[in-house]
Design a protein around this motif. Structure first.
Motif, mmCIF file in Angstrom:
data_model
loop_
_atom_site.group_PDB
_atom_site.id
_atom_site.type_symbol
_atom_site.label_atom_id
_atom_site.label_comp_id
_atom_site.label_asym_id
_atom_site.label_seq_id
_atom_site.Cartn_x
_atom_site.Cartn_y
_atom_site.Cartn_z
ATOM 1 N N ARG A 177 41.046 31.485 43.998
ATOM 2 C CA ARG A 177 41.706 29.968 44.932
ATOM 3 C C ARG A 177 43.265 29.943 43.945
ATOM 4 N NH1 ARG A 177 42.629 25.974 42.255
ATOM 5 N NH2 ARG A 177 42.361 26.549 40.641
ATOM 6 N N ARG A 178 43.360 30.169 43.312
ATOM 7 C CA ARG A 178 45.002 29.943 41.839
ATOM 8 C C ARG A 178 46.211 31.056 42.780
ATOM 9 N NH1 ARG A 178 43.792 32.104 35.928
ATOM 10 N NH2 ARG A 178 46.532 31.579 36.097
ATOM 11 N N ALA A 190 53.284 32.143 38.574
ATOM 12 C CA ALA A 190 52.352 31.629 38.739
ATOM 13 C C ALA A 190 51.928 33.097 39.554
ATOM 14 C CB ALA A 190 51.910 30.576 39.436
ATOM 15 N N LEU A 191 51.988 33.676 40.155
ATOM 16 C CA LEU A 191 51.449 34.726 41.627
ATOM 17 C C LEU A 191 52.003 35.978 40.226
ATOM 18 C CD1 LEU A 191 50.344 35.583 43.948
ATOM 19 C CD2 LEU A 191 52.585 35.882 44.579
ATOM 20 N N PRO A 249 36.861 38.779 48.002
ATOM 21 C CA PRO A 249 37.629 37.634 47.928
ATOM 22 C C PRO A 249 38.930 37.766 49.101
ATOM 23 C CG PRO A 249 37.282 37.268 45.849
ATOM 24 C CD PRO A 249 36.807 38.723 46.174
ATOM 25 N N GLY A 250 38.735 37.324 50.051
ATOM 26 C CA GLY A 250 40.236 37.947 51.361
ATOM 27 C C GLY A 250 40.335 36.534 51.835
ATOM 28 N N ALA A 272 42.773 40.372 36.684
ATOM 29 C CA ALA A 272 43.994 40.515 37.358
ATOM 30 C C ALA A 272 43.855 41.147 38.648
ATOM 31 C CB ALA A 272 44.802 41.576 36.436
ATOM 32 N N ILE A 273 44.527 40.751 39.802
ATOM 33 C CA ILE A 273 44.234 41.322 41.036
ATOM 34 C C ILE A 273 44.936 42.027 40.593
ATOM 35 C CG2 ILE A 273 45.488 40.999 42.982
ATOM 36 C CD1 ILE A 273 44.975 37.853 42.607
ATOM 37 N N ARG A 274 44.078 44.016 41.069
ATOM 38 C CA ARG A 274 45.333 44.617 41.084
ATOM 39 C C ARG A 274 45.217 45.679 42.864
ATOM 40 N NH1 ARG A 274 44.171 46.347 36.263
ATOM 41 N NH2 ARG A 274 43.779 44.796 35.057
ATOM 42 N N ALA A 275 45.566 45.115 43.181
ATOM 43 C CA ALA A 275 45.402 45.774 45.350
ATOM 44 C C ALA A 275 45.329 44.410 45.634
ATOM 45 C CB ALA A 275 43.943 46.679 45.698
ATOM 46 N N VAL A 276 46.086 44.494 46.843
ATOM 47 C CA VAL A 276 46.152 43.562 48.145
ATOM 48 C C VAL A 276 45.407 44.792 49.166
ATOM 49 C CG1 VAL A 276 46.338 41.741 49.601
ATOM 50 C CG2 VAL A 276 46.996 41.386 46.820
#
Length: 291
Positions: A177-178, A190-191, A249-250, A272-276
């Motif tokens: 969400r963030r 923030a990103l 999430p996507g 943490a976000i580790r990959a997109v």
């Protein structure tokens, strides 16, 4: 015959789950699922275990398919990612009939690409579907001792790159969400606070623009790249709709006429976000049109 067809149809979720994890292709998995169910209907001899028969035929067909597809994948331009499965509140899709766990994620399925077809089969049948070695040996036409050796090699390959996943669904969803809030708001700081230092952006387009061929690596480069993508989306009238993609999430990206242009999934672990992972190759989105 009608009762037999209904009983065999109940095997569809299992067959699809095996085929999709083997192939990483929704369309090919659905083709194999249909073929397996037809073979069951045409099979005249008694079948002691329809489940075992279906899994055996599914796995063997998938192994043959992977071998025939090897050259095409070697010639693929840029990152190869599986065909995504996107949740929808409006219509059913294959994700609804496949078990939703980390072994369905784009990150995990991409890791399996390091394995040979037989290694992939042995690994999945043992580690995901919990079959014993005698059963697996019959499926892949090896002896049980050989299957143990194959599994050991496969585990070693997977262990090198097996992704970790966020253990708390609530924490994962909050980070997602963030993430969307920061991207839509153009908030670089923030990103960056949500991204791992070695975060990687992967795009699968098979050489078709606007996909990048080489992955983008690093917190600041990925953050700036993502903000650029969201600014482009705003300028061109693209709509980013958060969705669960392969259980993670996507989002899906639609143009002004409601046509699907891209799907991406977040890989989140350890806060943490580790990959997109982003799929823009239209051939890999065709099965999602109208959903």
């Amino acid at each position: 015959m009608a009762d037999l067809a209904i009983r065999h149809e109940r095997l569809r979720p299992l067959v699809f789950a095996v085929a999709y994890r083997m192939l990483g292709s929704v369309a090919d998995a659905e083709d194999i699922t249909q073929e397996v169910l037809l073979r069951l209907l045409r099979h005249t001899a008694p079948v002691d275990s329809p489940d075992a028969y279906a899994v055996t035929v599914t796995t063997r067909l998938a192994i043959d398919h992977l071998r025939s597809a090897r050259v095409r994948r070697e010639l693929y331009v840029g990152t190869w990612l599986p065909e995504p499965m996107v949740s929808s509140d409006e219509s059913a899709n294959p994700a609804a009939i496949a078990e939703q766990d980390e072994t369905l994620s784009l990150a995990f399925l991409a890791t399996l690409e390091r394995l040979s077809p037989v290694e992939r089969a042995v690994f999945l049948l043992r580690e995901v579907f919990d079959y014993d070695y005698d059963t697996i040996a019959g499926v892949v036409a090896r002896n049980p001792a050989n299957c143990r050796q194959i599994l050991a090699r496969a585990r070693a390959h997977v262990r090198e790159n097996r992704p970790r996943f966020e253990v708390s669904p609530a924490r994962r969803d909050e980070l997602a969400r963030r993430f969307f809030s920061a991207c839509h708001g153009g908030d670089l700081a923030a990103l960056e606070s949500l991204l791992a230092d070695d975060v990687t952006f992967y795009a699968d387009g098979n050489g078709r623009p606007p996909a990048v061929v080489a992955p983008v690596v690093g917190c600041t480069p990925v953050a700036r790249f993502l903000l650029g993508l969201f600014r482009h989306a705003d300028r061109t009238g693209l709509e980013v709709q958060p969705r669960a993609v392969n259980g993670q999430p996507g989002a899906r990206v639609l143009d002004g006429r409601g046509r699907l242009r891209a799907v991406f999934a977040l890989h989140i672990a350890d806060g943490a976000i580790r990959a997109v992972h982003t799929v823009v190759n239209p051939d890999k989105l065709r099965h999602l049109h109208g959903r």
